[in-house]
Design a protein around this motif. Structure first.
Motif, PDB file in Angstrom:
ATOM      1  N   LYS A 119      10.304  62.139  70.072  1.00  0.00           N
ATOM      2  CA  LYS A 119      10.453  63.519  70.497  1.00  0.00           C
ATOM      3  C   LYS A 119      11.016  63.618  71.913  1.00  0.00           C
ATOM      4  CE  LYS A 119       8.087  67.910  69.855  1.00  0.00           C
ATOM      5  NZ  LYS A 119       6.816  68.601  69.555  1.00  0.00           N
TER       6      LYS A 119
ATOM      7  N   SER B  81       6.185  72.671  64.038  1.00  0.00           N
ATOM      8  CA  SER B  81       6.694  72.557  65.408  1.00  0.00           C
ATOM      9  C   SER B  81       7.288  73.864  65.925  1.00  0.00           C
ATOM     10  CB  SER B  81       7.747  71.443  65.487  1.00  0.00           C
ATOM     11  OG  SER B  81       8.904  71.780  64.751  1.00  0.00           O
TER      12      SER B  81
ATOM     13  N   ASP C 122       8.391  73.101  74.095  1.00  0.00           N
ATOM     14  CA  ASP C 122       9.266  71.928  73.973  1.00  0.00           C
ATOM     15  C   ASP C 122      10.517  72.101  74.828  1.00  0.00           C
ATOM     16  OD1 ASP C 122       7.500  70.722  72.262  1.00  0.00           O
ATOM     17  OD2 ASP C 122       8.627  71.148  70.432  1.00  0.00           O
TER      18      ASP C 122
ATOM     19  N   SER D 202      13.033  68.888  69.307  1.00  0.00           N
ATOM     20  CA  SER D 202      12.576  69.228  67.970  1.00  0.00           C
ATOM     21  C   SER D 202      13.661  70.071  67.322  1.00  0.00           C
ATOM     22  CB  SER D 202      11.253  69.998  68.011  1.00  0.00           C
ATOM     23  OG  SER D 202      11.435  71.286  68.572  1.00  0.00           O
TER      24      SER D 202
END
Length: 289
Positions: free
Chosen positions: A134, A186, A193, A200
Motif C-alpha cells: 500500500k 478501502s 490514504d 489504494s
C-alpha cells in the motif's frame, strides 16, 4: 508472575488484533479444495493440519500488517481503537506472536507433505509482503486477493500434492473476489490514504471508479467459480448454489453507491462471509449430488 486475568485479556486483545472471526473468509475455501481433491470427506490428519496451517499463516499476515502499519493506524480515526494503538499489546509481543505463528505454520506444512513444506516459505512471503504494497501501488488489493487465493491450492495440495486446473480456477476466483470487496472496504479510508500518501484503488481513481472496478472484479469472480465447478466435475447442486452466490455478489453492489456507503460493513463482512461458507457447502453438495 502474570495473572490468569492478564493472560486472558492479552489473548482477547490478540484475537481482536488478528480479527480471528475473519478466518471465515479463507478456511471454507481451503476446505473446498481439500474436499474436492479427496472426492469427499478427507482423513482427519490432513484436515486438522490444514486448519492449523491456515489459522497460523492468517495470524502471521494480520499481525505483521498491524505492527508494520502502526504509524498509520495511530493517526487514522477509524483504527485508533486497535490493540496495538491503544497499548493493550506491545510491538515486541506482536513480533513474538508472529514468530510463533510462523513456526507453527511451517511445522504443520512439514507434517502435511513434502510439497506443502517446500512451498511454506513462499506462502509466508506472499502473506506478509501485502502489508508493504500500500506504500507503493494501488494493486495492493489484488495482492491481498492472491494471499487468500492460496487457500484452495493449499487445500488441494494437502490431499493431492500437485497443481490442478480446478484449484487454479478457484484461486483466480478468490483473488478477484477478495480484491473486489477489499476495494469496497478501502473506500472508507480514501481521504486518509490520500493525506498519508498511501495507495489504494479509491485513493487513485476516486470513489465511483473504484466501485466500478470492484463490480468488474466480482463479475470475474462469478465466471471463475463457474468454471472451477465445471472443471472439478461437480454436480448440479453446486451450480444451484453458484447462482445464489452470484446473486449475493450482485446484491452486495446494489446496497452501496458513491452517494451512500453507510452499509459498507454489511457488504464487506456479513455478505462475504456468507459467500465463502455457502460456496463450500455448494461444493460439498456438488461432490455428493
Amino acid at each position: 508472575m502474570i495473572s490468569a486475568s492478564t493472560l486472558f485479556a492479552k489473548f482477547g486483545a490478540v484475537c481482536r488484533m488478528v480479527k480471528i472471526e475473519h478466518s471465515i473468509f479463507a478456511l471454507p475455501f481451503a476446505y473446498l479444495g481439500q474436499f474436492i481433491a479427496a472426492g469427499g470427506i478427507p482423513s482427519l490428519k490432513p484436515f486438522l493440519l490444514l486448519t492449523v496451517a491456515m489459522v497460523a499463516i492468517r495470524s502471521v499476515a494480520m499481525a505483521f500488517n498491524r505492527v508494520i502499519d502502526l504509524p498509520f493506524d495511530s493517526k487514522n480515526p477509524r483504527t485508533q481503537q486497535r490493540p496495538l494503538v491503544t497499548g493493550e499489546i506491545t510491538p515486541m509481543q506482536t513480533w513474538f506472536f508472529i514468530a510463533v505463528m510462523a513456526a507453527i505454520f511451517v511445522v504443520a506444512c512439514f507434517f502435511i507433505n513434502e510439497l506443502s513444506f517446500m512451498l511454506s516459505p513462499v506462502a509466508l512471503f506472499v502473506a506478509v509482503f501485502y502489508s508493504l504494497l500500500k506504500r507503493f501501488t494501488w494493486l495492493c488489493h489484488f495482492w491481498l486477493g492472491a494471499v487468500l487465493a492460496l487457500s484452495p491450492l493449499a487445500g488441494w495440495i494437502s490431499v493431492d500434492p500437485q497443481f490442478t486446473v480446478p484449484a487454479v480456477l478457484f484461486a483466480w476466483g478468490i483473488l478477484f473476489w477478495v480484491a473486489g470487496f477489499d476495494i469496497i472496504y478501502s473506500c472508507q479510508d480514501m481521504g486518509y490514504d490520500r493525506t498519508a500518501g498511501l495507495h489504494s484503488v479509491p485513493a487513485h481513481f476516486g470513489l465511483e471508479s473504484a466501485l466500478v472496478i470492484s463490480s468488474f472484479c466480482h463479475v470475474v469472480t462469478a465466471i471463475m467459480f463457474l468454471m472451477g465447478g465445471w472443471a472439478a466435475g461437480l454436480g448440479w447442486a453446486y451450480f444451484a448454489v453458484w447462482a445464489v452466490v452470484s446473486g449475493v455478489l450482485f446484491w452486495e453492489h446494489c446496497i452501496i453507491s458513491a452517494d451512500d456507503m453507510s452499509r459498507v460493513n454489511m457488504a464487506f463482512f456479513t455478505m462475504n462471509g456468507f459467500i465463502s461458507v455457502l460456496l463450500f457447502a455448494g461444493a460439498l453438495a456438488g461432490i455428493f449430488y
